[in-house]
Design an enzyme around this catalytic site. Structure first.
Site, PDB file in Angstrom:
ATOM      1  N   SER A 238       0.855  -1.184   0.000  1.00 23.29           N
ATOM      2  CA  SER A 238       0.000   0.000   0.000  1.00 23.29           C
ATOM      3  C   SER A 238       0.883   1.223   0.000  1.00 23.29           C
ATOM      4  O   SER A 238       2.106   1.131   0.178  1.00 23.29           O
ATOM      5  CB  SER A 238      -0.907   0.011   1.228  1.00 23.29           C
ATOM      6  OG  SER A 238      -0.127   0.283   2.372  1.00 23.29           O
ATOM      7  N   LYS A 239       0.227   2.359  -0.207  1.00 21.23           N
ATOM      8  CA  LYS A 239       1.009   3.591  -0.195  1.00 21.23           C
ATOM      9  C   LYS A 239       1.624   3.790   1.188  1.00 21.23           C
ATOM     10  O   LYS A 239       2.728   4.282   1.318  1.00 21.23           O
ATOM     11  CB  LYS A 239       0.114   4.765  -0.579  1.00 21.23           C
ATOM     12  CG  LYS A 239      -0.288   4.691  -2.051  1.00 21.23           C
ATOM     13  CD  LYS A 239      -1.730   5.081  -2.290  1.00 21.23           C
ATOM     14  CE  LYS A 239      -2.259   4.459  -3.571  1.00 21.23           C
ATOM     15  NZ  LYS A 239      -3.726   4.443  -3.628  1.00 21.23           N
ATOM     16  N   GLN A 240       0.881   3.362   2.231  1.00 18.79           N
ATOM     17  CA  GLN A 240       1.383   3.526   3.598  1.00 18.79           C
ATOM     18  C   GLN A 240       2.639   2.680   3.839  1.00 18.79           C
ATOM     19  O   GLN A 240       3.502   3.060   4.598  1.00 18.79           O
ATOM     20  CB  GLN A 240       0.316   3.133   4.636  1.00 18.79           C
ATOM     21  CG  GLN A 240      -0.879   4.076   4.721  1.00 18.79           C
ATOM     22  CD  GLN A 240      -1.856   3.899   3.566  1.00 18.79           C
ATOM     23  OE1 GLN A 240      -1.905   2.858   2.928  1.00 18.79           O
ATOM     24  NE2 GLN A 240      -2.624   4.937   3.273  1.00 18.79           N
TER      25      GLN A 240
END
Ligand code: GLU
Length: 292
Positions: A238-240
Site C-alpha cells: 500500500s502507499k502507507q
C-alpha cells in the site's frame, strides 16, 4: 442481467502493483462478461487525498490499456446522496449517536473481557441507549443480530455475525466524514454495479456492506475478492507501506506481474492490446463465463 463492474481507487498516490491486481481482475471480469467497467474515485477521506493523484491514476490506467466506460464518479460530489441514505436509516430507528473515544471503547472491552482482541475492536454498544451525558462524536448503525452470509466467487462462502464480531459500526465519523462502508454501498447502487471485484483486504468489510444494502433495500452485487500483494514483511502492499508506483514506461511487464499474482500461467503477447485480449479469454475460461 447486464454486467456492470468497477474499479474504485482512493487517490492517495499513484497505482502500485497491489492496486493494479484489483484493477486488472475487475477489468478482465467485466470484459469477459461483455460488460461495462466503471471507475469511481474514492476521494472522501480528505486528509488522505493527494492533490492530482486521481489524474495520475487515470493516466496510468490509460497507459496500461485499461480503458473504462462512461463518466467517472467522484465521491467528493456525493455528500447529498450519503445524507439521504443516512436519513433513511435514521427514520427506521437504525442510527444512534455515539460519544465514545477509541480509548473508552478499548477500556470497556478490556474490563468486560479481560483482554483486547487483535485487529479492529468490536463496538461494545455503550451508547446504544443514550449518550450518558457525553457529547455526540460519531453516528453508528444499530446492527441487526444474525449471521451474514457471502458467497464470494474467489474465496467461497464467508459468514460473519456482524453484530457480534464488528458491533454497531460507524456511518458518520467523529471527524465529520461519511464512513467508507456507507459511501461504497450508496455509490455501487447509484452506478448499477452488479459485480464487485477487489482485493481480499476488503473481504472483512463485505458483510457490513451487505447489512446496509439489505436495510436500504439496495441490490446486492456478486463479490469476488482476489489475493492481495504483500511485501517481504508480509504486509499488504500500500502507499502507507511505501509501495512503488507502477512503471508505465513498461506497461506489459506490470500487467504480466499482476497476471501472475492472479495465479495464471504466463501469456505470449507482443503488446498490451494482445495481452489483454488473451488474458480476457483465459479469464473467461477459468471462471466458465459464457462469452457473448
Ligand atoms: N477505495 C478502496 C481502496 O482503494 C476500494 C474500495 C472498494 O473497492 O470497495 O482500497
Amino acid at each position: 442481467m447486464d454486467y456492470v463492474g468497477r474499479f474504485a481507487p482512493s487517490p492517495t498516490g499513484p497505482l502500485h502493483q497491489g492496486s493494479l491486481v484489483a484493477a486488472l481482475a475487475s477489468h478482465l471480469d467485466a470484459r469477459a462478461h461483455g460488460g461495462r467497467w466503471l471507475v469511481r474515485v474514492e476521494d472522501l477521506d480528505a486528509p488522505r487525498v493527494v492533490e492530482g493523484a486521481d489524474h495520475v491514476i487515470l493516466d496510468q490506467l490509460r497507459a496500461l490499456g485499461l480503458h473504462w466506460d462512461g463518466e467517472i464518479l467522484h465521491q467528493s460530489s456525493r455528500h447529498q446522496a450519503y445524507r439521504e441514505a443516512f436519513d433513511t436509516l435514521r427514520r427506521q430507528g437504525m442510527v444512534y449517536a455515539c460519544g465514545c473515544t477509541r480509548k473508552e471503547i478499548a477500556d470497556s472491552i478490556l474490563s468486560s473481557r479481560g483482554y483486547l482482541p487483535a485487529g479492529e475492536l468490536p463496538y461494545p454498544g455503550t451508547c446504544r441507549d443514550g449518550l450518558h451525558g457525553k457529547p455526540a462524536r460519531a453516528w453508528r448503525l444499530r446492527v441487526p443480530p444474525g449471521t451474514v452470509r457471502i458467497d464470494d466467487r474467489w474465496m467461497g462462502v464467508v459468514e460473519q455475525d456482524v453484530a457480534d464480531e464488528v458491533g454497531d459500526f460507524v456511518l458518520f465519523r467523529a471527524d465529520g466524514m461519511w464512513a467508507y462502508q456507507l459511501a461504497v454501498v450508496v455509490d455501487d447502487a447509484e452506478q448499477g454495479i452488479t459485480d464487485v471485484v477487489r482485493g481480499e483486504d476488503l473481504l472483512g468489510s463485505t458483510p457490513r456492506q451487505k447489512v446496509l444494502q439489505t436495510l436500504l433495500a439496495l441490490p446486492v452485487p456478486r463479490w469476488m475478492h482476489v489475493p492481495v500483494v504483500v511485501n517481504a514483511d508480509g504486509q499488504k502492499l500500500s502507499k502507507q507501506t511505501g509501495a512503488a508506483a507502477i512503471d508505465t514506461q513498461r506497461p506489459l511487464a506490470a500487467l504480466r506481474a499482476a497476471w501472475r499474482h492472479l495465479q495464471f500461467e504466463p501469456l505470449p503477447a507482443a503488446d498490451v492490446p494482445a495481452f489483454l485480449a488473451e488474458a480476457t479469454d483465459r479469464w473467461a475460461r477459468r471462471w466458465e463465463i459464457v462469452r457473448r
